[in-house]
Design a protein around this motif. Structure first.
Motif, mmCIF file in Angstrom:
data_model
loop_
_atom_site.group_PDB
_atom_site.id
_atom_site.type_symbol
_atom_site.label_atom_id
_atom_site.label_comp_id
_atom_site.label_asym_id
_atom_site.label_seq_id
_atom_site.Cartn_x
_atom_site.Cartn_y
_atom_site.Cartn_z
ATOM 1 N N ASN A 121 136.090 9.427 -37.932
ATOM 2 C CA ASN A 121 136.889 8.208 -38.057
ATOM 3 C C ASN A 121 138.380 8.515 -38.142
ATOM 4 O O ASN A 121 139.223 7.717 -37.711
ATOM 5 N N SER A 122 138.733 9.677 -38.682
ATOM 6 C CA SER A 122 140.150 10.043 -38.813
ATOM 7 C C SER A 122 140.820 10.265 -37.462
ATOM 8 O O SER A 122 142.051 10.240 -37.369
ATOM 9 N N ILE A 123 140.023 10.487 -36.408
ATOM 10 C CA ILE A 123 140.614 10.690 -35.075
ATOM 11 C C ILE A 123 140.317 9.519 -34.137
ATOM 12 O O ILE A 123 140.518 9.626 -32.922
ATOM 13 N N GLY A 124 139.823 8.399 -34.693
ATOM 14 C CA GLY A 124 139.695 7.187 -33.893
ATOM 15 C C GLY A 124 138.306 6.645 -33.700
ATOM 16 O O GLY A 124 138.132 5.568 -33.112
ATOM 17 N N ALA A 125 137.275 7.355 -34.152
ATOM 18 C CA ALA A 125 135.921 6.826 -34.037
ATOM 19 C C ALA A 125 135.728 5.671 -35.029
ATOM 20 O O ALA A 125 136.532 5.481 -35.944
ATOM 21 N N ASP A 126 134.661 4.908 -34.825
ATOM 22 C CA ASP A 126 134.349 3.784 -35.714
ATOM 23 C C ASP A 126 132.882 3.902 -36.108
ATOM 24 O O ASP A 126 131.988 3.400 -35.417
ATOM 25 N N ILE A 127 132.640 4.607 -37.211
ATOM 26 C CA ILE A 127 131.277 4.837 -37.696
ATOM 27 C C ILE A 127 131.189 4.352 -39.135
ATOM 28 O O ILE A 127 132.054 4.653 -39.950
ATOM 29 N N GLN A 128 130.146 3.625 -39.423
ATOM 30 C CA GLN A 128 129.866 3.217 -40.805
ATOM 31 C C GLN A 128 128.571 3.889 -41.248
ATOM 32 O O GLN A 128 127.610 3.945 -40.478
ATOM 33 N N MET A 129 128.575 4.405 -42.474
ATOM 34 C CA MET A 129 127.341 4.935 -43.028
ATOM 35 C C MET A 129 126.754 3.889 -43.959
ATOM 36 O O MET A 129 127.437 3.408 -44.862
ATOM 37 N N VAL A 130 125.514 3.512 -43.716
ATOM 38 C CA VAL A 130 124.845 2.516 -44.549
ATOM 39 C C VAL A 130 123.580 3.125 -45.114
ATOM 40 O O VAL A 130 122.973 4.020 -44.519
ATOM 41 N N LYS A 131 123.198 2.656 -46.288
ATOM 42 C CA LYS A 131 122.001 3.172 -46.946
ATOM 43 C C LYS A 131 120.889 2.143 -46.833
ATOM 44 O O LYS A 131 121.081 0.971 -47.132
ATOM 45 N N GLU A 132 119.735 2.626 -46.370
ATOM 46 C CA GLU A 132 118.540 1.790 -46.309
ATOM 47 C C GLU A 132 117.599 2.249 -47.415
ATOM 48 O O GLU A 132 117.432 3.438 -47.642
ATOM 49 N N ILE A 133 116.980 1.324 -48.096
ATOM 50 C CA ILE A 133 116.062 1.657 -49.187
ATOM 51 C C ILE A 133 114.665 1.124 -48.852
ATOM 52 O O ILE A 133 114.525 -0.014 -48.459
ATOM 53 N N ARG A 136 117.401 6.279 -47.416
ATOM 54 C CA ARG A 136 117.874 7.061 -46.279
ATOM 55 C C ARG A 136 119.228 6.533 -45.851
ATOM 56 O O ARG A 136 119.602 5.400 -46.162
ATOM 57 N N ASP A 137 119.931 7.365 -45.116
ATOM 58 C CA ASP A 137 121.239 6.990 -44.595
ATOM 59 C C ASP A 137 121.144 6.736 -43.093
ATOM 60 O O ASP A 137 120.458 7.475 -42.369
ATOM 61 N N ASP A 138 121.840 5.706 -42.634
ATOM 62 C CA ASP A 138 121.935 5.393 -41.209
ATOM 63 C C ASP A 138 123.405 5.340 -40.815
ATOM 64 O O ASP A 138 124.277 5.084 -41.654
ATOM 65 N N PHE A 139 123.675 5.563 -39.533
ATOM 66 C CA PHE A 139 125.026 5.403 -38.990
ATOM 67 C C PHE A 139 125.047 4.185 -38.075
ATOM 68 O O PHE A 139 124.196 4.056 -37.182
ATOM 69 N N ILE A 140 126.017 3.294 -38.292
ATOM 70 C CA ILE A 140 126.330 2.244 -37.321
ATOM 71 C C ILE A 140 127.544 2.729 -36.546
ATOM 72 O O ILE A 140 128.611 2.965 -37.130
ATOM 73 N N ILE A 141 127.381 2.874 -35.242
ATOM 74 C CA ILE A 141 128.437 3.456 -34.399
ATOM 75 C C ILE A 141 128.936 2.394 -33.424
ATOM 76 O O ILE A 141 128.184 1.887 -32.588
ATOM 77 N N TYR A 180 119.662 12.375 -42.146
ATOM 78 C CA TYR A 180 119.646 13.554 -43.018
ATOM 79 C C TYR A 180 119.853 14.837 -42.222
ATOM 80 O O TYR A 180 120.544 15.756 -42.669
ATOM 81 N N SER A 181 119.265 14.916 -41.022
ATOM 82 C CA SER A 181 119.404 16.123 -40.205
ATOM 83 C C SER A 181 120.872 16.447 -39.948
ATOM 84 O O SER A 181 121.272 17.622 -39.958
ATOM 85 N N ILE A 182 121.686 15.417 -39.725
ATOM 86 C CA ILE A 182 123.112 15.632 -39.461
ATOM 87 C C ILE A 182 123.822 16.056 -40.729
ATOM 88 O O ILE A 182 124.623 17.006 -40.728
ATOM 89 N N LYS A 183 123.534 15.378 -41.825
ATOM 90 C CA LYS A 183 124.197 15.694 -43.088
ATOM 91 C C LYS A 183 123.821 17.087 -43.587
ATOM 92 O O LYS A 183 124.564 17.697 -44.357
ATOM 93 N N ARG A 184 122.674 17.595 -43.146
ATOM 94 C CA ARG A 184 122.257 18.937 -43.531
ATOM 95 C C ARG A 184 123.240 19.999 -43.028
ATOM 96 O O ARG A 184 123.392 21.054 -43.634
ATOM 97 N N GLY A 185 123.920 19.710 -41.899
ATOM 98 C CA GLY A 185 124.760 20.743 -41.310
ATOM 99 C C GLY A 185 126.229 20.404 -41.132
ATOM 100 O O GLY A 185 127.002 21.279 -40.747
ATOM 101 N N TYR A 186 126.629 19.136 -41.390
ATOM 102 C CA TYR A 186 128.019 18.743 -41.147
ATOM 103 C C TYR A 186 128.592 18.068 -42.387
ATOM 104 O O TYR A 186 128.003 17.111 -42.902
ATOM 105 N N GLU A 187 129.738 18.534 -42.826
ATOM 106 C CA GLU A 187 130.377 18.013 -44.029
ATOM 107 C C GLU A 187 131.324 16.868 -43.685
ATOM 108 O O GLU A 187 132.177 16.996 -42.802
#
Length: 517
Positions: free
Chosen positions: A505-517, A81-86, A491-498
């Motif tokens: 992040n391109s406009i100043g946010a600081d989000i990392q996507m990490v994968k949990e197994i 699964r994918d997680d966001f660190i914000i 996954y719910s977010i990735k289902r609808g947002y590309e």
């Protein structure tokens, strides 16, 4: 001297199947072999051998491929699964352009099934829901090809549809495949589609689809395994929509468009995705009167067979997401290409709450029909809760998908806000997840929440609800909280947002996507 163990026939077949799967994923993502090789740090020739099944794979290589192609190739003891660190509290700045819409893409892709010609659809987002629909389409014989490096999808229906090998797993994941009924009744006399899935927000019946389409000469029977569709003699009809439903309105429009007769739809939905379907069908030669009104008159056309190129319109829900992100981070941000006709009430409510904004003159979208503007949010923002409730309504009211974005706004506004989500039985319950971050969200019942604004929020960890818009709403709230927050299973977010992480992040946010197994 070391000798490589000779592969068995079964192993060779397995490597070939993995190679074909990797090739399919690469093409879906619009990557060339050279581009994939660069991302993996390999040579193009290695990718070619890989896709031919000429290489065996280590677990690490398959995990890396899954990460690059944004799709798990293997599963270990539990699903990846994918997680966001914000890291919240960062100011946003500059400008961001609104992408074309998920919901518009769903309508256009299903309308394209009616057309026997080739439909080149521009502005189709490369998101999980689109990938699932492509998987279903291909399993019933539809040819789907991405133009390399672009959001352009070419759809070619087959001469003969096949349902014996329909991808049931993908069909159960996305509710939007219900819209295939309107087109497929013109190609197949009898077929079954699996029970619909999608967001988990309450009871979602097919009553509006069934009551409308059956008046056109179709019988829909609910079974344990899905819905049995049986075509009788198709005819025009005068239909009153059973309830306010965008997808049911689209489904009935598509069905009526292929009948050589006149169909009138009363209480038709007028939302952006419904209009997108009408624009496409009009370009296919179908006459539709009343687009954007409560009464649609469709003069159907039998055997539509035209090669057509058509543009999807921009997503007002994404515009609202970026606007809300600017508000919660007290940022000056310009959101470009906002479809203003589907945001007017939202912008008025925000202005009355105290949000300062500048709206540009309007200009036309690529489809030459949708009106766009650029909206600049300007701090400082001192907001006060409205005395009346905030609730969604059918167009031109507040879009039901935009209603959750008033929750972050209400958290910043002084006073108490009542938000009434009358459409879904369970979605308002997800708003209370924000209490884990120090919010004061009080459930009145399963449809209504009272939100006390002005509380200082703290970072925390939340598992995404199984619903798209509430999940994105929680992400937006975390953007405004100083410190490190974790949003799990996105996954719910990735289902609808590309590419949502890269774009924020391109406009100043600081989000990392990490994968949990």
């Amino acid at each position: 001297m070391l000798f490589k163990k000779k592969e068995t026939a079964a192993e060779s077949k397995q490597y070939a199947e993995i190679g074909l799967f990797i090739k399919k994923l690469r093409k879906e993502r619009g990557l060339t072999q050279i581009q994939l090789a660069e991302k993996l740090g390999k040579k193009q020739s290695a990718i070619a051998r890989m896709e031919r099944g000429g290489l065996n794979f280590s677990t690490g290589e398959l995990l890396k491929l899954g990460e690059v192609l944004d799709h798990p190739i293997i599963k270990l003891h539990r699903e990846e699964r994918d997680d966001f660190i914000i890291h919240g509290g960062k100011k946003l700045s500059g400008s961001i352009s609104t992408n074309t819409s998920k919901n518009g893409a769903m309508g256009l892709m299903h309308a394209a099934l009616l057309n026997k010609g080739v439909s080149t659809l521009c502005g189709i987002p490369r998101i999980q829901e689109v990938f699932r629909i492509i998987e279903i389409f291909e399993s019933i014989g539809v040819k789907c090809d991405w133009v390399t490096g672009k959001s352009i999808l070419v759809i070619t229906p087959p001469k003969r549809f096949k349902f014996d090998q329909i991808n049931k797993k993908s069909a159960r994941q996305v509710r939007s495949f219900m819209m295939s009924i309107g087109a497929l009744i013109h190609h197949v006399k009898e077929f079954e589609i699996p029970t619909a899935g999608g967001c988990k927000m309450g009871e979602r019946t097919i009553a509006a689809h069934k009551h409308g389409i059956e008046q056109l000469g179709v019988k829909i029977t609910t079974r344990n395994s899905g819905y049995l569709i049986q075509r009788k003699k198709l005819k025009g009809a005068e239909i009153t929509m059973y309830e306010a439903s965008d997808t049911a309105t689209e489904n009935i429009i598509i069905a009526a468009a292929g009948i050589d007769a006149t169909t009138v739809i009363h209480f038709a939905q007028q939302n952006y995705m419904v209009q997108d379907v009408c624009f496409y069908l009009q370009r296919c030669g179908v006459k539709i009167d009343g687009v954007g009104t409560l009464k649609l008159t469709i003069h159907g056309k039998k055997d539509i067979n035209v090669d057509i190129t058509h543009d999807n319109s921009e997503d007002p829900i994404e515009s609202m997401m970026f606007i809300t992100a600017a508000i919660v981070t007290d940022s000056k941000l310009t959101v470009e290409r906002c479809p203003i006709d589907f945001l007017r009430i939202e912008m008025l409510k925000l202005q009355k709450i105290g949000v300062r904004m500048k709206i540009s003159d309007s200009y036309k979208a690529k489809n030459r029909r949708t009106h766009l503007v650029d909206i600049t949010i300007m701090p400082p923002i001192k907001m006060k809760a409205l005395t009346d409730k905030i609730h969604a309504q059918p167009y031109p009211g507040i879009n039901t998908d935009n209603l959750p974005f008033f929750v972050p706004v209400a958290l910043k506004a002084r006073g108490t806000t009542l938000i009434h989500d009358w459409m879904w039985e369970n979605r308002a319950i997800y708003f209370a997840e924000l209490n884990r971050l120090g919010a004061s969200v009080r459930l009145a019942d399963q449809h209504r929440v009272f939100i006390e604004g002005g509380h200082k929020l703290h970072p925390g960890e939340i598992v995404c609800p199984p619903a798209l818009r509430p999940s994105v709403m929680i992400m937006v709230v975390m953007l405004g909280i100083e410190g490190r927050s974790m949003l799990r299973n996105v996954y719910s977010i990735k289902r609808g947002y590309e590419n949502i992480v890269e774009r924020l992040n391109s406009i100043g946010a600081d989000i990392q996507m990490v994968k949990e197994i």
